[in-house]
Design a protein around this motif. Structure first.
Motif, short mmCIF file in Angstrom:
data_model
loop_
_atom_site.label_atom_id
_atom_site.label_comp_id
_atom_site.label_asym_id
_atom_site.label_seq_id
_atom_site.Cartn_x
_atom_site.Cartn_y
_atom_site.Cartn_z
N LEU A 34 0.87 -1.14 -0.01
CA LEU A 34 0.08 -0.04 -0.01
C LEU A 34 1.01 1.33 0.01
N ASN A 35 2.05 1.25 0.33
CA ASN A 35 2.99 2.30 0.08
C ASN A 35 3.11 3.02 -1.37
N VAL A 85 1.59 8.44 -3.57
CA VAL A 85 0.75 9.43 -4.56
C VAL A 85 -0.40 10.08 -3.69
N VAL A 86 -0.73 9.51 -2.74
CA VAL A 86 -2.08 10.23 -2.06
C VAL A 86 -1.48 11.37 -1.28
N MET A 87 -0.15 11.17 -0.57
CA MET A 87 0.38 12.16 0.22
C MET A 87 0.86 13.32 -0.73
N LEU A 88 1.50 13.09 -1.87
CA LEU A 88 1.63 14.22 -2.69
C LEU A 88 0.53 14.83 -3.28
N LEU A 89 -0.72 14.18 -3.51
CA LEU A 89 -1.85 14.90 -3.89
C LEU A 89 -2.33 15.85 -2.86
N ASP A 90 -2.29 15.26 -1.72
CA ASP A 90 -2.49 16.26 -0.47
C ASP A 90 -1.82 17.37 -0.31
N ASP A 103 5.66 14.38 -10.10
CA ASP A 103 5.62 13.21 -9.10
C ASP A 103 4.38 12.44 -9.34
N VAL A 104 3.36 13.15 -9.14
CA VAL A 104 1.96 12.72 -9.34
C VAL A 104 1.42 12.35 -10.63
N LEU A 105 2.04 12.91 -11.61
CA LEU A 105 1.71 12.56 -12.72
C LEU A 105 2.75 11.26 -13.37
#
Length: 153
Positions: free
Chosen positions: A23-24, A29-34, A45-47
């Motif tokens: 799950l890491n 990516v969820v942390m980066l989106l936040d 990085d998200v893309l």
């Protein structure tokens, strides 16, 4: 299923045969989106994030217990794997949608959707690793959140 000591050493739940380490791949990516609204330089990085299967993740990361993790995955109960794969597929789809929002420059919308859509699925996936079905509270999740809260005040 591999021996209990091998499972424990590789951080694999003994009943489900799953490891939360996979799950890491999504947590990052969820942390980066936040963080994206305040740190727009995270957009690349998200893309750059791409879906990755359970087995491929452990092969790619060079996880020290990868042979045990993959053997446990193959020995995991079919219903557990199917439920987990359904959650992972939904996460892959949501993150792809969020990447489109990022491409369109909607960083705040992508961050909010990550919190409201991706994080609950991640919580359900963590619960599935620990043998809980969607909708059940994973006691480890509450302990983990308390640790994070204590760390960051």
């Amino acid at each position: 299923m591999p021996a209990p000591d091998a499972l424990r050493a590789a951080n694999i739940h003994p009943e489900t045969g799953l490891a939360t380490d996979y799950l890491n791949h999504f947590n990052e990516v969820v942390m980066l989106l936040d963080m994206l609204p305040g740190m727009p330089d995270c957009a690349d990085d998200v893309l750059g994030w791409e879906p990755c299967s359970y087995e491929a993740h452990f092969e790619r990361t060079g996880y020290s217990g990868r042979e045990t993790v993959i053997a446990a995955w193959h020995a995991a109960p079919r219903a557990v794997r199917a439920h987990f794969e359904t959650l992972v597929s939904a996460l892959d789809d949501i993150i792809a949608d969020l990447q489109e929002r990022v491409r369109a420059g909607d960083f705040s919308g992508a961050a909010e959707a990550a919190r409201s859509e991706a994080e609950p699925l991640l919580a359900a996936a963590r619960a599935a690793v620990h043998g809980h079905v969607t909708g059940e509270i994973d006691p480890d999740q509450n302990a983990g959140q308390a640790s994070v809260d204590a760390l960051f005040g």
